[in-house]
Design an enzyme around this catalytic site. Structure first.
Site, PDB file in Angstrom:
ATOM      1  N   LYS A 110      -7.120 -11.429  -0.737  1.00  0.00           N
ATOM      2  CA  LYS A 110      -5.952 -10.615  -1.079  1.00  0.00           C
ATOM      3  C   LYS A 110      -5.532 -10.860  -2.524  1.00  0.00           C
ATOM      4  O   LYS A 110      -5.197  -9.918  -3.233  1.00  0.00           O
ATOM      5  CB  LYS A 110      -4.801 -10.883  -0.104  1.00  0.00           C
ATOM      6  CG  LYS A 110      -5.041 -10.170   1.217  1.00  0.00           C
ATOM      7  CD  LYS A 110      -3.948 -10.372   2.223  1.00  0.00           C
ATOM      8  CE  LYS A 110      -4.307  -9.652   3.522  1.00  0.00           C
ATOM      9  NZ  LYS A 110      -3.725 -10.275   4.698  1.00  0.00           N
ATOM     10  N   LYS A 189     -17.347  -2.973   5.375  1.00  0.00           N
ATOM     11  CA  LYS A 189     -16.460  -3.207   6.520  1.00  0.00           C
ATOM     12  C   LYS A 189     -15.373  -2.131   6.561  1.00  0.00           C
ATOM     13  O   LYS A 189     -14.776  -1.820   5.522  1.00  0.00           O
ATOM     14  CB  LYS A 189     -15.805  -4.593   6.354  1.00  0.00           C
ATOM     15  CG  LYS A 189     -14.820  -4.897   7.452  1.00  0.00           C
ATOM     16  CD  LYS A 189     -13.871  -6.044   7.122  1.00  0.00           C
ATOM     17  CE  LYS A 189     -12.682  -5.963   8.060  1.00  0.00           C
ATOM     18  NZ  LYS A 189     -11.488  -6.602   7.726  1.00  0.00           N
ATOM     19  N   LYS A 192      -8.498  -0.233   6.173  1.00  0.00           N
ATOM     20  CA  LYS A 192      -7.660   0.784   5.540  1.00  0.00           C
ATOM     21  C   LYS A 192      -7.491   0.505   4.059  1.00  0.00           C
ATOM     22  O   LYS A 192      -7.288   1.410   3.271  1.00  0.00           O
ATOM     23  CB  LYS A 192      -6.320   0.956   6.251  1.00  0.00           C
ATOM     24  CG  LYS A 192      -5.533  -0.294   6.363  1.00  0.00           C
ATOM     25  CD  LYS A 192      -4.336  -0.093   7.250  1.00  0.00           C
ATOM     26  CE  LYS A 192      -3.670  -1.419   7.526  1.00  0.00           C
ATOM     27  NZ  LYS A 192      -4.531  -2.385   8.237  1.00  0.00           N
TER      28      LYS A 192
HETATM   29  P1  ADP Z   1      -7.587  -3.746   7.838  1.00  0.00           P
HETATM   30  O1  ADP Z   1      -8.798  -4.406   7.229  1.00  0.00           O
HETATM   31  O2  ADP Z   1      -7.800  -2.285   8.043  1.00  0.00           O
HETATM   32  O3  ADP Z   1      -6.317  -4.064   7.068  1.00  0.00           O
HETATM   33  P2  ADP Z   1      -6.673  -5.723   9.676  1.00  0.00           P
HETATM   34  O4  ADP Z   1      -7.128  -6.786   8.723  1.00  0.00           O
HETATM   35  O5  ADP Z   1      -5.222  -5.454   9.793  1.00  0.00           O
HETATM   36  O6  ADP Z   1      -7.426  -4.377   9.277  1.00  0.00           O
HETATM   37  O7  ADP Z   1      -7.307  -6.038  11.084  1.00  0.00           O
HETATM   38  C1  ADP Z   1      -6.622  -6.086  12.308  1.00  0.00           C
HETATM   39  C2  ADP Z   1      -7.558  -6.573  13.402  1.00  0.00           C
HETATM   40  O8  ADP Z   1      -8.663  -5.677  13.564  1.00  0.00           O
HETATM   41  C3  ADP Z   1      -8.160  -7.948  13.150  1.00  0.00           C
HETATM   42  O9  ADP Z   1      -8.271  -8.640  14.384  1.00  0.00           O
HETATM   43  C4  ADP Z   1      -9.525  -7.645  12.597  1.00  0.00           C
HETATM   44  O10 ADP Z   1     -10.437  -8.684  12.864  1.00  0.00           O
HETATM   45  C5  ADP Z   1      -9.896  -6.361  13.332  1.00  0.00           C
HETATM   46  N1  ADP Z   1     -10.708  -5.530  12.435  1.00  0.00           N
HETATM   47  C6  ADP Z   1     -10.290  -4.843  11.362  1.00  0.00           C
HETATM   48  N2  ADP Z   1     -11.282  -4.178  10.761  1.00  0.00           N
HETATM   49  C7  ADP Z   1     -12.400  -4.471  11.467  1.00  0.00           C
HETATM   50  C8  ADP Z   1     -13.776  -4.078  11.352  1.00  0.00           C
HETATM   51  N3  ADP Z   1     -14.198  -3.261  10.398  1.00  0.00           N
HETATM   52  N4  ADP Z   1     -14.646  -4.559  12.267  1.00  0.00           N
HETATM   53  C9  ADP Z   1     -14.227  -5.378  13.267  1.00  0.00           C
HETATM   54  N5  ADP Z   1     -12.942  -5.774  13.430  1.00  0.00           N
HETATM   55  C10 ADP Z   1     -12.034  -5.339  12.541  1.00  0.00           C
END
Ligand code: ADP
Ligand code: TRP
Length: 320
Positions: A110, A189, A192
Site C-alpha cells: 500500500k 490478480k 478493485k
Molecule cells: P481488493 O484487492 O479488490 O481490494 P481485498 O483486498 O479487499 O480486495 O480482498 C478482500 C478479500 O477477498 C480477501 O480475503 C482477499 O484475500 C480476497 N481476494 C481479493 N481479491 C482476490 C483475488 N483476486 N483472488 C483471490 N482472493 C481475493
C-alpha cells in the site's frame, strides 16, 4: 470448531472476493460454527467518506446474505459493533515487535502504491489478530494475500500465551488452493485497485464488456489452445462443474474454438450461476430493516464471546 472470516467494506465485491473469500467462508458453515464479520474498522485505514462506508457495509452484508450466508447458523456482524476488539488490539500491541509489522507485505504494497501510511495502516495486522483471537477461532479462510496476517496472529498469540498464560487459541489459515488467486481481465490478480475486476452483482452490460476485454494470447482460432494458460478459462473453471470444465478443456484442445466464443460461454455461465443470487439479493433489499436486524443479533452473540476473551486477557496481564 470455530471458523472466522472478515471482509472489508471498501467497495462493491468482485469475483476475486467471491471465489477467494466469500464462497469458501459460506461453505465452511457446513464444517463448524462460522463467525463472519464486516471489517469496517479496517476499512477506515483507506476510507474517509462516512456515507460511502455506511453504504458499502450495507451492500457487503446484502451480498453475503444473498450468496447463502445463513444467519441462523452463522454469527454475522459488523466489526465496530464489538468495540472490545479495539481494547484487545492495545493489549496485543504490547507484545508486537515492530519488525514483525515492518515485514508485512500488505502494508509495504500500500505504501508502494502511494497510500500515506497512518499508524492504523501500519498497526492493521494487530487489529486483525484481535479479531481472530477475540473469538478463539481455530480456522481462518483467507486469500493468499492475507495469509501472512494470520501468521502474525499466530506469532502474537503464542508469544502472549508464553508470557501471560494460555488465553488464546492458536488459529490456522486455510487457503483455497484451487482459487488461490483469481485473475482479473488483464491477467494480474483481480483487485478493485487495479480496475481489472468484474463485479459480482454489478451491471451485466458492464460485466460483459469487461469479460470481452479479457487479455488472451494470439493463437489463431483454428489452432489448439492450452486452457491452463488462459485467463478466460481460469475464470470459467471457477463457475463450472466437473463436466462443464472437461468439455471446455476438450474444446480448447481440439482447436477451431476461439477466445471470443470462450468469453461468451464464460459470461453466460456467470449469468446463469449468479441470476438466482441476484434475485435473492433484490428480495432481501426490499426489506430495509432486515440487514440491520441480522447484524444486530450477530453482534450480540459476538460481543459476549469477545468480552469473555478480553476479560481473560485483562486478568492475565494484571489489569484486573
Ligand atoms: P481488493 O484487492 O479488490 O481490494 P481485498 O483486498 O479487499 O480486495 O480482498 C478482500 C478479500 O477477498 C480477501 O480475503 C482477499 O484475500 C480476497 N481476494 C481479493 N481479491 C482476490 C483475488 N483476486 N483472488 C483471490 N482472493 C481475493
Ligand atoms: N484484512 C482482511 C482483508 O483485507 C479483512 C479482515 C480483517 C480479516 N480482520 C480479519 C480477515 C480477520 C480474516 C480474519 O481482507
Amino acid at each position: 470448531m470455530r471458523i472466522l472470516s472478515g471482509i472489508q467494506p471498501s467497495g462493491k465485491l468482485h469475483l476475486g472476493n467471491y471465489f477467494g473469500m466469500m464462497r469458501p467462508a459460506i461453505r465452511l458453515q457446513e464444517r463448524g460454527q462460522a463467525f463472519i464479520f464486516i471489517a469496517n474498522y479496517h476499512a477506515l485505514t483507506t476510507s474517509s467518506d462516512g456515507s460511502m462506508l455506511r453504504e458499502y457495509t450495507h451492500d457487503v452484508a446484502l451480498d453475503f446474505l444473498a450468496c447463502g450466508l445463513d444467519p441462523e447458523r452463522s454469527v454475522f456482524f459488523r466489526q465496530s459493533d464489538v468495540p472490545e476488539v479495539t481494547e484487545l488490539t492495545w493489549l496485543l500491541s504490547t507484545v508486537t515487535p515492530m519488525g514483525l509489522l515492518e515485514r508485512c507485505h500488505a502494508y509495504k504494497d500500500k505504501v508502494a502504491r502511494g497510500i500515506t501510511a497512518s499508524h492504523a495502516l501500519f498497526a492493521y495486522p494487530v487489529l486483525m489478530a484481535a479479531d481472530i483471537l477475540a473469538y478463539q477461532s481455530n480456522l481462518v479462510p483467507v486469500g493468499r494475500d492475507q495469509k501472512q496476517h494470520v501468521e502474525v496472529t499466530r506469532d502474537l498469540a503464542i508469544k502472549f500465551n508464553n508470557l501471560f498464560g494460555e488465553v488464546f487459541t492458536i488459529p490456522e489459515p486455510e487457503i483455497q488452493h484451487e482459487v488461490a488467486v483469481v485473475p482479473g481481465v488483464d491477467g494480474q490478480k483481480m483487485s478493485k485497485s487495479y480496475d481489472n475486476h468484474v463485479e459480482l452483482f454489478g451491471n451485466e452490460k458492464e460485466a460483459r464488456k469487461r469479460i470481452m476485454r479479457i487479455v488472451t494470447d494470439s493463437t489463431p482460432m483454428e489452432e489448439p489452445k492450452d486452457p491452463e494458460k488462459c485467463n478466460v478459462f481460469a475464470l470459467y473453471r471457477l463457475f463450472a462443474d466437473e463436466t462443464q470444465r472437461q468439455e471446455m478443456i476438450d474444446r480448447y484442445q481440439a482447436g477451431g474454438y476461439g477466445y471470443g466464443q470462450a468469453k461468451k460461454a464464460l459470461f453466460e455461465l456467470m449469468h446463469e450461476t449468479l441470476a438466482p443470487l441476484r434475485a435473492r439479493r433484490e428480495e432481501l433489499a426490499a426489506d430495509p430493516g432486515y440487514v440491520e436486524s441480522v447484524l444486530k443479533a450477530g453482534a450480540e452473540k459476538a460481543r459476549a464471546e469477545a468480552a469473555e476473551t478480553l476479560q481473560a486477557a485483562r486478568r492475565a496481564m494484571g489489569l484486573e
